[in-house]
Scaffold this motif. Structure first.
Motif, PDB file in Angstrom:
ATOM      1  N   CYS A 217       0.873  -1.181   0.000  1.00 33.90           N
ATOM      2  CA  CYS A 217       0.000   0.000   0.000  1.00 33.90           C
ATOM      3  C   CYS A 217       0.913   1.236   0.000  1.00 33.90           C
ATOM      4  N   LEU A 250      -5.772  -4.471   3.429  1.00 36.07           N
ATOM      5  CA  LEU A 250      -5.126  -3.787   2.297  1.00 36.07           C
ATOM      6  C   LEU A 250      -6.132  -2.917   1.558  1.00 36.07           C
ATOM      7  N   ASP A 252      -6.776  -0.132  -1.062  1.00 41.65           N
ATOM      8  CA  ASP A 252      -6.121   0.556  -2.158  1.00 41.65           C
ATOM      9  C   ASP A 252      -4.656   0.127  -2.334  1.00 41.65           C
ATOM     10  N   PRO A 253      -4.411  -1.134  -2.712  1.00 45.28           N
ATOM     11  CA  PRO A 253      -3.023  -1.610  -2.842  1.00 45.28           C
ATOM     12  C   PRO A 253      -2.213  -0.781  -3.832  1.00 45.28           C
ATOM     13  N   TRP A 254      -0.904  -0.746  -3.588  1.00 47.33           N
ATOM     14  CA  TRP A 254       0.017   0.092  -4.369  1.00 47.33           C
ATOM     15  C   TRP A 254       0.260  -0.504  -5.748  1.00 47.33           C
TER      16      TRP A 254
END
Ligand SMILES: Cc1cc2nc3c(=O)[nH]c(=O)nc-3n(C[C@H](O)[C@H](O)[C@H](O)COP(=O)(O)OP(=O)(O)OC[C@H]3O[C@@H](n4cnc5c(N)ncnc54)[C@H](O)[C@@H]3O)c2cc1C
Length: 285
Positions: A217, A250, A252-254
């Motif tokens: 994230c 988690l 909005d994961p990166w």
């Protein structure tokens, strides 16, 4: 080569540094080891009127007391590797050993610089959060202290004000066992996801189990997994249940050029588990 004109300042005291950062006209950058900043300036991605170089401030070195390990912000990965540390700070040694870029990067890149850059795909932020590190921030109006969890605000964004620099990082000493696992594409690539696990013990009994995930994230994510392990640290839930618990945390994961968000979401559970399993080995040593 840097093609734009700039003034290079090399303060000798923290007060001088704070006054410079608080008083200079024009755009100003703080220079740590320069491993990220100088190439970015060379490529013209970042331009500044002033560069305030921290190298004369005496911010390098690792010291240890009964209660904590203190790193100067300009401590390089090589210095971390060479330092005699124990307790949760050992996580930083594990991390430093796995930094890519070879000796040049390890001899020049600093822990404070990496924290300040706050790149989600970096080893340092999650490890600092996992160990309960505190950072000292020095500015024109004095010093304040924040926890690593407070320090990282968003991707590439920290709570540092324009006139502040990181001067020290302090990691508490305790009986916790630690584990570290990093998933990367190849030996030379940056991490896609990291797991920094901490098994806290009181009177020899496991009292809290956490895994802090990096890279998955924008900022590090700490998951309390105490309910998922027994007193020896062995998992009491299925791999699927474990992965579901991690995934719930988690938001909005990166997503970046290393891996899409969906991939990071999928691997986070395994990364966390591998990091956790290392805490058990740590206890057997
Ligand atoms: C080839 C290569 C491989 C790498 N591999 C990895 C890897 O495997 N894992 C990983 O995590 N990282 C990796 N990195 C990134 C590396 O960790 C960072 O580049 C480095 O730690 C940044 O530290 P620095 O001191 O060089 O920072 P600088 O480049 O000097 O600065 C970085 C940023 O932080 C600011 N800054 C620096 N110090 C301070 C301070 N004390 N207070 C306030 N602001 C400050 C600067 O203004 C700048 O914005 C790699 C980098 C390269 C070039």
């Amino acid at each position: 080569m840097i093609r734009t004109a700039l003034t290079h300042h090399m303060p000798h005291t923290l007060r001088e540094a704070g006054d410079l950062l608080g008083g200079l006209d024009g755009t100003t950058a703080v220079l740590g080891g320069g491993t990220m900043l100088v190439p970015a300036m060379g490529r013209g991605e970042r331009t500044y009127d002033h560069v305030v170089d921290l190298r004369r401030l005496g911010l390098s070195g690792v010291t240890s007391t009964a209660d904590e390990v203190e790193l100067g912000a300009m401590t390089t990965y090589s210095a971390v590797l060479a330092a005699d540390v124990d307790g949760p700070a050992n996580l930083l040694k594990r991390l430093a050993a796995g930094i890519t870029g070879g000796p040049q990067l390890r001899n020049q890149g600093t822990v404070g610089g990496s924290a300040s850059y706050a790149n989600p795909s970096s080893d340092v932020p999650a490890a600092l959060v996992a160990t309960g590190a505190r950072l000292s921030l020095h500015g024109a109006n004095g010093v304040r202290e924040v926890t690593a969890a407070q320090f990282f605000r968003d991707a590439f964004e920290t709570v540092l004000a324009g006139d502040e620099i990181v001067t020290k990082i302090r990691i508490p000493k305790n009986d916790a066992r630690t584990g570290y696992f990093k998933l990367k594409l190849s030996e030379s690539s940056w991490p896609i996801a990291t797991g920094a696990a901490v098994a806290a013990h009181t009177d020899g009994r496991l009292t809290q189990a956490t895994v802090t995930l990096g890279g998955v994230c924008a900022t590090p994510v700490t998951v309390d997994v105490t309910e998922c392990v027994d007193e020896r640290g062995v998992l009491t839930v299925s791999d699927r249940e474990w992965a579901e618990l991690i995934e719930q945390h988690l938001e909005d994961p990166w997503d970046d050029e290393l891996a899409p968000a969906s991939y990071r979401q999928q691997v986070a559970g395994v990364v966390a588990r591998r990091a956790w399993e290392e805490t058990i080995q740590d206890g057997e040593q």
